[in-house]
Motif scaffolding. Structure first.
Motif, mmCIF file in Angstrom:
data_model
loop_
_atom_site.group_PDB
_atom_site.id
_atom_site.type_symbol
_atom_site.label_atom_id
_atom_site.label_comp_id
_atom_site.label_asym_id
_atom_site.label_seq_id
_atom_site.Cartn_x
_atom_site.Cartn_y
_atom_site.Cartn_z
ATOM 1 N N LEU A 159 0.979 -1.441 0.542
ATOM 2 C CA LEU A 159 -0.190 -0.086 0.145
ATOM 3 C C LEU A 159 0.874 1.645 -0.376
ATOM 4 N N GLU B 236 0.779 6.233 -1.332
ATOM 5 C CA GLU B 236 1.278 7.256 -0.245
ATOM 6 C C GLU B 236 0.930 8.607 -1.089
ATOM 7 N N LEU B 237 0.265 9.723 -0.747
ATOM 8 C CA LEU B 237 0.668 11.032 -0.678
ATOM 9 C C LEU B 237 2.255 11.487 -0.387
ATOM 10 N N GLY C 111 -0.051 21.831 -0.884
ATOM 11 C CA GLY C 111 -0.457 20.248 -1.567
ATOM 12 C C GLY C 111 -0.349 19.830 -2.599
ATOM 13 N N SER D 72 -1.050 14.765 -7.967
ATOM 14 C CA SER D 72 -1.500 16.289 -8.930
ATOM 15 C C SER D 72 -0.486 16.508 -10.273
ATOM 16 N N MET E 221 -1.801 13.944 -13.313
ATOM 17 C CA MET E 221 -3.114 14.650 -13.192
ATOM 18 C C MET E 221 -2.253 15.766 -14.518
ATOM 19 N N HIS F 83 -6.767 6.412 -6.150
ATOM 20 C CA HIS F 83 -7.505 6.919 -5.052
ATOM 21 C C HIS F 83 -9.148 7.312 -5.117
ATOM 22 N N MET G 151 -4.847 1.967 4.871
ATOM 23 C CA MET G 151 -4.565 2.325 3.158
ATOM 24 C C MET G 151 -5.202 3.920 2.760
ATOM 25 N N PRO G 152 -3.878 4.793 1.868
ATOM 26 C CA PRO G 152 -3.461 5.701 2.066
ATOM 27 C C PRO G 152 -4.728 6.461 2.213
ATOM 28 N N GLN G 153 -5.495 5.803 0.979
ATOM 29 C CA GLN G 153 -6.645 6.501 -0.147
ATOM 30 C C GLN G 153 -7.925 6.510 1.134
ATOM 31 N N LEU G 154 -7.557 6.168 2.692
ATOM 32 C CA LEU G 154 -8.511 6.523 3.311
ATOM 33 C C LEU G 154 -8.939 6.910 4.625
ATOM 34 N N LEU H 179 -3.695 16.772 2.298
ATOM 35 C CA LEU H 179 -3.319 16.364 1.248
ATOM 36 C C LEU H 179 -4.374 15.750 0.143
ATOM 37 N N LEU H 180 -4.923 15.003 1.203
ATOM 38 C CA LEU H 180 -6.010 14.220 0.111
ATOM 39 C C LEU H 180 -7.354 14.974 -0.150
ATOM 40 N N ALA I 94 -6.375 18.778 -0.904
ATOM 41 C CA ALA I 94 -5.719 19.171 -2.119
ATOM 42 C C ALA I 94 -5.671 17.946 -3.102
ATOM 43 N N GLN I 95 -5.997 17.334 -3.463
ATOM 44 C CA GLN I 95 -5.571 16.152 -4.176
ATOM 45 C C GLN I 95 -7.160 16.706 -5.326
ATOM 46 N N VAL I 96 -7.707 16.702 -4.408
ATOM 47 C CA VAL I 96 -9.684 16.893 -5.133
ATOM 48 C C VAL I 96 -9.366 17.728 -5.670
ATOM 49 N N TRP J 87 -7.045 19.817 -6.385
ATOM 50 C CA TRP J 87 -6.470 20.060 -7.984
ATOM 51 C C TRP J 87 -7.026 19.716 -9.018
ATOM 52 N N LEU J 88 -7.446 18.795 -8.725
ATOM 53 C CA LEU J 88 -7.868 17.613 -9.749
ATOM 54 C C LEU J 88 -9.239 18.312 -10.288
ATOM 55 N N LEU J 89 -9.802 19.086 -9.640
ATOM 56 C CA LEU J 89 -10.965 19.966 -9.832
ATOM 57 C C LEU J 89 -10.674 20.873 -10.868
ATOM 58 N N ILE K 63 -7.374 20.999 -12.540
ATOM 59 C CA ILE K 63 -7.021 20.174 -13.306
ATOM 60 C C ILE K 63 -7.577 20.558 -14.420
ATOM 61 N N PHE K 64 -8.997 19.268 -13.968
ATOM 62 C CA PHE K 64 -9.826 18.726 -14.712
ATOM 63 C C PHE K 64 -10.422 19.803 -15.740
#
Lengths: 251, 166
Positions: free
Chosen positions: A11, A15-16, A28, A33, A36, A116, B1-4, B10-11, B13-15, B17-19, B21-22
């Motif tokens: 796992l 890790e981020l 962040g 990112s 992406m 993720h 599980m790092p995703q949860l 950072l999780l 922040a990832q969302v 950044w996703l918004l 970048i997408f």
């Protein structure tokens, strides 16, 4: 990471980690990112560079771009109908983003942002918000009739309506978990078998011979994961178009 | 599980950044990239349609030319047939006229020849009578000593008529 402590760390790959030093850490900006952004760059490059020549008879790269374009266009056209044109850029962006996310993640040292749940759920929520807004704009209050199909006996309403609402609300969940679970499972398997190779390879004289077995499995798994990468991107896109069809036509 | 691990900033922040970048991807694709593909495809469709149209026009033209050619051929053939027929008719008429003319001339010549023959015979007959009469007269004169001309002539005429010659 994996074999350092002679344990299986499947796992750790998820890790981020912030990149770009302090600037990245402060906003962040993680390797996720960055991937992406890389995927977006590659998609735009594929389309722009592929169509740069504007040839009547396409070359190889242009053929790739055009067939991708026509594939997604056909998806929109077949599932949604003529109204599908408006949603085509969104479906195309979604399909390519997921596809490139899946494929990039298969490269060594790369990160799979589609593994993720927050990413896949955010994408699924985009779809969910879009279909709900489209349905409300196009049909107004008639949209709520969607939860009770016409012609059903009225006494079934207490059963049908909750079921329909739950099924509607579970769409983004199933959409996101399907992609997330596929990606995580594939990468965990790859990592586990890769760790086996290292662990078995260290088992004295016979080690390298036994290690061939997990290596074979991994080779097959990589091929399988490429299939899954395409398949999950396709599933994500086609489910989006099916939901859009429902939103546009209400059943 | 790092995703949860939802406590990890950072999780989130990832969302975000996703918004971003997408959104960027969607903007670039819908504004620049996809219209470009569409324009190339449209260009190709237009080109193919134009070529097909040109080919169809050329085919129609060829068909028309073919029909005109066929018509002209048929007309020319009909003209030739009628020309042949009229020439044949004329030639036949000419030949008939010429043969009639020839027949007429031949008939005339035959008639003339017959007349000439008749005249010659008459002349010969006349001479014969004279010769017969004189011979008879001299015979009678020798035998009887004298001759009466009139009965001798009558007798010769009788004898000639009895032979069937006028």
């Amino acid at each position: 990471m994996a074999a350092e402590g002679k344990t299986i760390d499947a796992l750790g790959q998820f890790e981020l980690v912030p990149v770009l030093g302090k600037v990245g850490a402060s906003v962040g900006f993680t390797q996720s990112s960055a991937h992406m952004l890389l995927a977006v760059g590659l998609i735009v490059a594929l389309v722009m560079y592929g169509m740069a020549k504007r040839a009547i008879v396409p070359g190889r790269l242009q053929a790739v771009t055009e067939s991708t374009y026509e594939f997604v266009q056909g998806l929109c056209q077949n599932q949604i109908g003529d109204e599908g044109k408006k949603f085509f850029p969104f479906v195309f962006a979604l399909f390519m983003f997921v596809l490139f996310g899946n494929l990039l993640g298969l490269l060594p040292f790369a990160f799979t942002f589609t593994s993720h749940i927050v990413v896949t759920f955010a994408l699924a929520m985009m779809v969910f918000v879009l279909i709900t807004v489209v349905a409300l704009v196009l049909h107004g209050r008639k949209f709520f009739g969607y939860f009770f199909p016409e012609g059903a006996p009225i006494w079934l309403a207490p059963i049908i309506i909750p079921v329909e609402i739950v099924s509607y609300l579970s769409r983004p969940i199933s959409l996101s978990i399907r992609l997330f679970a596929n990606m995580v499972a594939g990468h965990v398997m790859l990592k586990v078998f890769a760790t086996f190779i290292v662990l078995l390879g260290g088992l004295g004289a016979v080690g390298p011979f036994i290690a061939v077995l997990p290596l074979t499995v991994n080779v097959a798994l990589v091929g399988f994961e490429i299939l899954v990468a395409f398949l999950q991107a396709y599933v994500f896109a086609i489910l989006t178009t099916i939901y859009l069809h429902d939103a546009v036509h209400l059943h | 599980m790092p995703q949860l691990d939802f406590d990890n900033p950072l999780l989130i922040a990832q969302v975000v950044w996703l918004l971003i970048i997408f959104g960027l991807l969607y903007y670039v694709l819908s504004t620049y990239a996809l219209p470009r593909v569409e324009s190339v495809l449209e260009e190709r469709r237009a080109r193919i349609a134009a070529d097909l149209g040109a080919a169809q026009a050329a085919k129609a033209e060829a068909d028309a030319a073919m029909a005109a050619h066929r018509e002209a051929t048929a007309k020319a053939r009909a003209e030739a047939q009628s020309a042949i027929a009229s020439a044949m008719q004329q030639a036949q008429a000419e030949a008939a006229a010429r043969s009639e003319e020839l027949n007429r001339r031949l008939a005339q010549q035959i008639q003339e020849a017959e007349q000439r023959i008749a005249a010659a015979r008459d002349a010969a007959m006349g001479a014969l009578r004279q010769v017969s009469t004189e011979t008879a007269e001299s015979l009678v004169a020798k035998l009887a000593g004298r001759a009466d001309r009139t009965p001798v002539t009558a007798a010769v005429d009788r004898a000639l008529a009895a032979r069937g010659q006028a």
